[in-house]
Design a protein around this motif. Structure first.
Motif, PDB file in Angstrom:
ATOM      1  N   LYS A 184      98.496  57.201  -0.628  1.00  0.00           N
ATOM      2  CA  LYS A 184      99.571  58.320  -0.940  1.00  0.00           C
ATOM      3  C   LYS A 184     100.365  58.835   0.256  1.00  0.00           C
ATOM      4  O   LYS A 184      99.940  58.684   1.226  1.00  0.00           O
ATOM      5  N   LEU A 185     101.569  58.982  -0.324  1.00  0.00           N
ATOM      6  CA  LEU A 185     102.422  59.594   0.780  1.00  0.00           C
ATOM      7  C   LEU A 185     102.950  60.931   0.035  1.00  0.00           C
ATOM      8  O   LEU A 185     103.443  61.254  -1.072  1.00  0.00           O
ATOM      9  N   ASN A 186     102.501  61.844   1.152  1.00  0.00           N
ATOM     10  CA  ASN A 186     102.857  63.332   0.550  1.00  0.00           C
ATOM     11  C   ASN A 186     102.030  63.659  -0.705  1.00  0.00           C
ATOM     12  O   ASN A 186     103.014  64.408  -1.670  1.00  0.00           O
ATOM     13  N   ASN A 187     101.021  63.253  -1.159  1.00  0.00           N
ATOM     14  CA  ASN A 187     100.242  63.585  -2.149  1.00  0.00           C
ATOM     15  C   ASN A 187     100.512  62.739  -3.350  1.00  0.00           C
ATOM     16  O   ASN A 187     100.258  62.832  -4.406  1.00  0.00           O
ATOM     17  N   VAL A 188     101.561  61.787  -3.094  1.00  0.00           N
ATOM     18  CA  VAL A 188     102.081  60.928  -4.250  1.00  0.00           C
ATOM     19  C   VAL A 188     101.558  59.351  -3.967  1.00  0.00           C
ATOM     20  O   VAL A 188     101.716  59.087  -2.918  1.00  0.00           O
ATOM     21  N   ASP A 189     100.932  58.581  -5.180  1.00  0.00           N
ATOM     22  CA  ASP A 189     100.564  57.401  -5.064  1.00  0.00           C
ATOM     23  C   ASP A 189     102.028  56.523  -5.128  1.00  0.00           C
ATOM     24  O   ASP A 189     102.764  56.436  -5.842  1.00  0.00           O
ATOM     25  N   ILE A 190     101.881  55.415  -3.846  1.00  0.00           N
ATOM     26  CA  ILE A 190     103.167  54.750  -3.547  1.00  0.00           C
ATOM     27  C   ILE A 190     102.456  53.208  -3.559  1.00  0.00           C
ATOM     28  O   ILE A 190     103.381  52.383  -3.055  1.00  0.00           O
ATOM     29  N   THR A 191     101.502  53.070  -4.039  1.00  0.00           N
ATOM     30  CA  THR A 191     100.625  51.828  -3.985  1.00  0.00           C
ATOM     31  C   THR A 191     101.664  50.781  -4.502  1.00  0.00           C
ATOM     32  O   THR A 191     101.837  49.634  -4.046  1.00  0.00           O
ATOM     33  N   ALA A 192     102.126  50.984  -5.783  1.00  0.00           N
ATOM     34  CA  ALA A 192     103.128  49.903  -6.441  1.00  0.00           C
ATOM     35  C   ALA A 192     104.144  49.620  -5.695  1.00  0.00           C
ATOM     36  O   ALA A 192     104.795  48.560  -5.885  1.00  0.00           O
TER      37      ALA A 192
END
Ligand code: DC
Length: 218
Positions: A78-86
């Protein structure tokens, strides 16, 4: 007693991620995918339209980003609380990561984040400068590589299997450009640590590489 560290450095596509994760699991150790930290910074810069060649601006983005790692069977970030895995695995992210990783002040900002992964019972650290810069005192170091042709073929196969259109010649060019950038940069270039085991995985299966490394650390 200090917490043991095994470092596995090498160029992109050599199989470090799969091998490091499997060994960490077998030993019950933590796993640091340091490339994902640079990849996350690449994503943060692309999202904020930060000029990747503006060192000061990239440093500010690096200082401000809040990263959370979930190192279960699949790495989730998570980057700044947003999932960026994809977005982590895309070629655009990899290239952006390689550009921002060449900035020495950026590497200094991200150093402690990486050291923090050294937690009981041990750590398998995967990257480019794990054995040379981040964990120079690691007990065991491995330099895992494969020919550019073989690495490009593996990447091509992965993409085709995912149903993504791919071009082998273009992937080979991208891999070679990334190798050059990672090996020729001034700060913490990709290099084999003095006391590292050199392993060429071009003609080895993943289980064979894992066995060789487990033999080496025992
Ligand atoms: O291992 P990877 O492909 O996820 O890494 C992405 C980029 O990040 C790579 O091209 C160079 C950079 N990197 C680095 O400079 N130092 C590390 N320890 C790990 C990755």
């Amino acid at each position: 007693m200090s917490i043991p560290v095994l470092t596995i450095d090498g160029p992109s596509g050599a199989g470090k991620g799969t091998v490091s994760r499997a060994i960490a699991k077998q030993l019950g150790w933590n796993y640091l995918d340091s490339g994902s930290i640079y990849r996350s910074l690449g994503i943060a810069c692309l999202q904020s339209q930060t000029d990747l060649t503006n060192a000061q601006a990239v440093v500010e983005v690096a200082k401000a980003m809040i990263l959370e790692f979930d190192c279960g069977d699949e790495l989730k970030v998570k980057l700044n609380n947003v999932d960026i895995t994809a977005q982590l695995g895309t070629e655009a992210t990899g290239s952006a990561a390689s550009v921002v990783a060449a900035i020495s002040d950026v590497r200094a900002v991200l150093l402690q984040k990486q050291k923090d992964f050294q937690q009981p019972q041990g750590l398998v650290a995967d990257g480019r400068d794990m054995g040379t810069v981040v964990f120079p005192n690691a007990e065991r170091k491995v330099y895992l590589t494969a020919s550019a042709k073989e690495r490009a073929k593996r990447r091509y196969k992965q993409l085709i299997e995912k149903g993504i259109d791919a071009n082998l010649a273009q992937i080979t060019d991208e891999i070679q450009a990334r190798d050059k950038r990672d090996m020729e940069r001034e700060t913490a270039p990709l290099a084999q640590a003095d006391n590292a085991l050199y392993l060429d995985s071009s003609d080895l299966s993943i289980p064979q590489v894992i066995d060789e490394i487990l033999d080496f650390i025992r």
